[in-house]
Design a protein around this motif. Structure first.
Motif, PDB file in Angstrom:
ATOM      1  N   LEU A 259      -1.494 -15.466 -11.023  1.00 12.62           N
ATOM      2  CA  LEU A 259      -2.582 -14.498 -10.890  1.00 12.62           C
ATOM      3  C   LEU A 259      -2.064 -13.062 -10.799  1.00 12.62           C
ATOM      4  O   LEU A 259      -2.661 -12.145 -11.374  1.00 12.62           O
ATOM      5  CB  LEU A 259      -3.436 -14.841  -9.669  1.00 12.62           C
ATOM      6  N   ILE A 260      -0.961 -12.861 -10.090  1.00 10.13           N
ATOM      7  CA  ILE A 260      -0.386 -11.513  -9.984  1.00 10.13           C
ATOM      8  C   ILE A 260       0.081 -11.034 -11.352  1.00 10.13           C
ATOM      9  O   ILE A 260      -0.164  -9.885 -11.737  1.00 10.13           O
ATOM     10  CB  ILE A 260       0.755 -11.504  -8.949  1.00 10.13           C
ATOM     11  N   ARG A 261       0.760 -11.904 -12.101  1.00 10.24           N
ATOM     12  CA  ARG A 261       1.216 -11.530 -13.445  1.00 10.24           C
ATOM     13  C   ARG A 261       0.024 -11.187 -14.326  1.00 10.24           C
ATOM     14  O   ARG A 261       0.022 -10.194 -15.046  1.00 10.24           O
ATOM     15  CB  ARG A 261       2.036 -12.649 -14.081  1.00 10.24           C
TER      16      ARG A 261
ATOM     17  N   ALA B 204      -9.479  -1.544   0.174  1.00  8.12           N
ATOM     18  CA  ALA B 204      -8.377  -1.047   1.004  1.00  8.12           C
ATOM     19  C   ALA B 204      -7.590  -2.214   1.599  1.00  8.12           C
ATOM     20  O   ALA B 204      -6.359  -2.171   1.660  1.00  8.12           O
ATOM     21  CB  ALA B 204      -8.902  -0.118   2.104  1.00  8.12           C
ATOM     22  N   ALA B 205      -8.297  -3.253   2.007  1.00  5.80           N
ATOM     23  CA  ALA B 205      -7.622  -4.434   2.565  1.00  5.80           C
ATOM     24  C   ALA B 205      -6.769  -5.110   1.485  1.00  5.80           C
ATOM     25  O   ALA B 205      -5.636  -5.527   1.757  1.00  5.80           O
ATOM     26  CB  ALA B 205      -8.639  -5.423   3.121  1.00  5.80           C
ATOM     27  N   PHE B 206      -7.274  -5.190   0.267  1.00  4.63           N
ATOM     28  CA  PHE B 206      -6.514  -5.778  -0.835  1.00  4.63           C
ATOM     29  C   PHE B 206      -5.214  -5.005  -1.050  1.00  4.63           C
ATOM     30  O   PHE B 206      -4.141  -5.603  -1.168  1.00  4.63           O
ATOM     31  CB  PHE B 206      -7.363  -5.784  -2.111  1.00  4.63           C
ATOM     32  N   LEU B 207      -5.295  -3.688  -1.054  1.00  6.17           N
ATOM     33  CA  LEU B 207      -4.091  -2.867  -1.231  1.00  6.17           C
ATOM     34  C   LEU B 207      -3.121  -3.047  -0.065  1.00  6.17           C
ATOM     35  O   LEU B 207      -1.909  -3.106  -0.264  1.00  6.17           O
ATOM     36  CB  LEU B 207      -4.459  -1.399  -1.415  1.00  6.17           C
ATOM     37  N   ARG B 208      -3.655  -3.152   1.147  1.00  5.66           N
ATOM     38  CA  ARG B 208      -2.786  -3.398   2.314  1.00  5.66           C
ATOM     39  C   ARG B 208      -2.079  -4.737   2.180  1.00  5.66           C
ATOM     40  O   ARG B 208      -0.891  -4.857   2.476  1.00  5.66           O
ATOM     41  CB  ARG B 208      -3.585  -3.342   3.614  1.00  5.66           C
ATOM     42  N   TYR B 209      -2.793  -5.765   1.733  1.00 12.04           N
ATOM     43  CA  TYR B 209      -2.182  -7.078   1.539  1.00 12.04           C
ATOM     44  C   TYR B 209      -1.109  -7.034   0.458  1.00 12.04           C
ATOM     45  O   TYR B 209      -0.032  -7.613   0.611  1.00 12.04           O
ATOM     46  CB  TYR B 209      -3.232  -8.137   1.180  1.00 12.04           C
ATOM     47  N   LEU B 210      -1.386  -6.356  -0.651  1.00  8.95           N
ATOM     48  CA  LEU B 210      -0.374  -6.217  -1.701  1.00  8.95           C
ATOM     49  C   LEU B 210       0.866  -5.515  -1.163  1.00  8.95           C
ATOM     50  O   LEU B 210       1.994  -5.952  -1.406  1.00  8.95           O
ATOM     51  CB  LEU B 210      -0.936  -5.434  -2.893  1.00  8.95           C
ATOM     52  N   LEU B 211       0.656  -4.425  -0.448  1.00  8.51           N
ATOM     53  CA  LEU B 211       1.779  -3.683   0.133  1.00  8.51           C
ATOM     54  C   LEU B 211       2.568  -4.567   1.090  1.00  8.51           C
ATOM     55  O   LEU B 211       3.800  -4.576   1.070  1.00  8.51           O
ATOM     56  CB  LEU B 211       1.275  -2.426   0.842  1.00  8.51           C
ATOM     57  N   HIS B 212       1.874  -5.340   1.899  1.00 10.03           N
ATOM     58  CA  HIS B 212       2.545  -6.243   2.837  1.00 10.03           C
ATOM     59  C   HIS B 212       3.386  -7.281   2.083  1.00 10.03           C
ATOM     60  O   HIS B 212       4.534  -7.538   2.450  1.00 10.03           O
ATOM     61  CB  HIS B 212       1.520  -6.935   3.732  1.00 10.03           C
TER      62      HIS B 212
END
Length: 161
Positions: A22-24, A137-145
């Motif tokens: 999914l990330i790819r 914003a939560a999605f971006l925080r999770y990606l960053l984490h």
């Protein structure tokens, strides 16, 4: 689409349970959106990242620059060469170590970044637009984490100053 949907093909369901798949796929989608939004500038997302990094921190050597955006030395060299050919960056020998070349964004490169900003942002916004606003914003925080937690596994780890 939901994995609980009975119309989803079983083969897709298996793939859709794999974060890497999914990330790819999301990356492919984002690159397509970026290219669509920014086609007139003839700049790739990686080149845009390099210009952005150099706008924030001029006179970076190739190794440091690559580490700041998570690309390997060879890719960095190729990107810098293409940007220099277009006059968007300039390169010079380091006054400290003549073997090391420093890169800096030119006035033309800054001008291009300013012209690209809204369209590049639109590509980023389109990437997360299907999510409810309150979840973005939560999605971006999770990606960053996830990136931060597993950074050392990358071929070219990201090292921010």
């Amino acid at each position: 689409m939901s994995l609980d949907d009975p119309l989803i093909d079983e083969a897709y369901r298996v793939l859709a349970e794999r974060p890497g798949f999914l990330i790819r796929r999301l990356h492919q989608i984002h690159v397509s959106m970026f290219v669509e939004e920014c086609a007139e500038f003839n700049i790739t997302p990686v080149q845009y990242s390099v210009l952005t990094a150099l706008a924030e921190r001029p006179d970076l050597d190739q190794v440091t620059l690559g580490a700041q955006i998570g690309i390997d030395r060879t890719t960095t060299a190729g990107v810098l060469a293409r940007l220099a050919e277009r006059g968007l960056i300039q390169r010079r020998a380091s006054p400290v170590d003549k073997r090391m070349r420093l890169a800096a964004i030119t006035a033309e490169g800054r001008k291009l970044l300013r012209r690209m900003d809204k369209k590049a942002q639109r590509a980023h916004d389109r990437t997360v637009a299907p999510l409810p606003k309150e979840d973005r914003a939560a999605f971006l925080r999770y990606l960053l984490h996830l990136v931060d937690a597993s950074n050392d596994y990358g071929r070219a780890p990201l090292h921010l100053p």
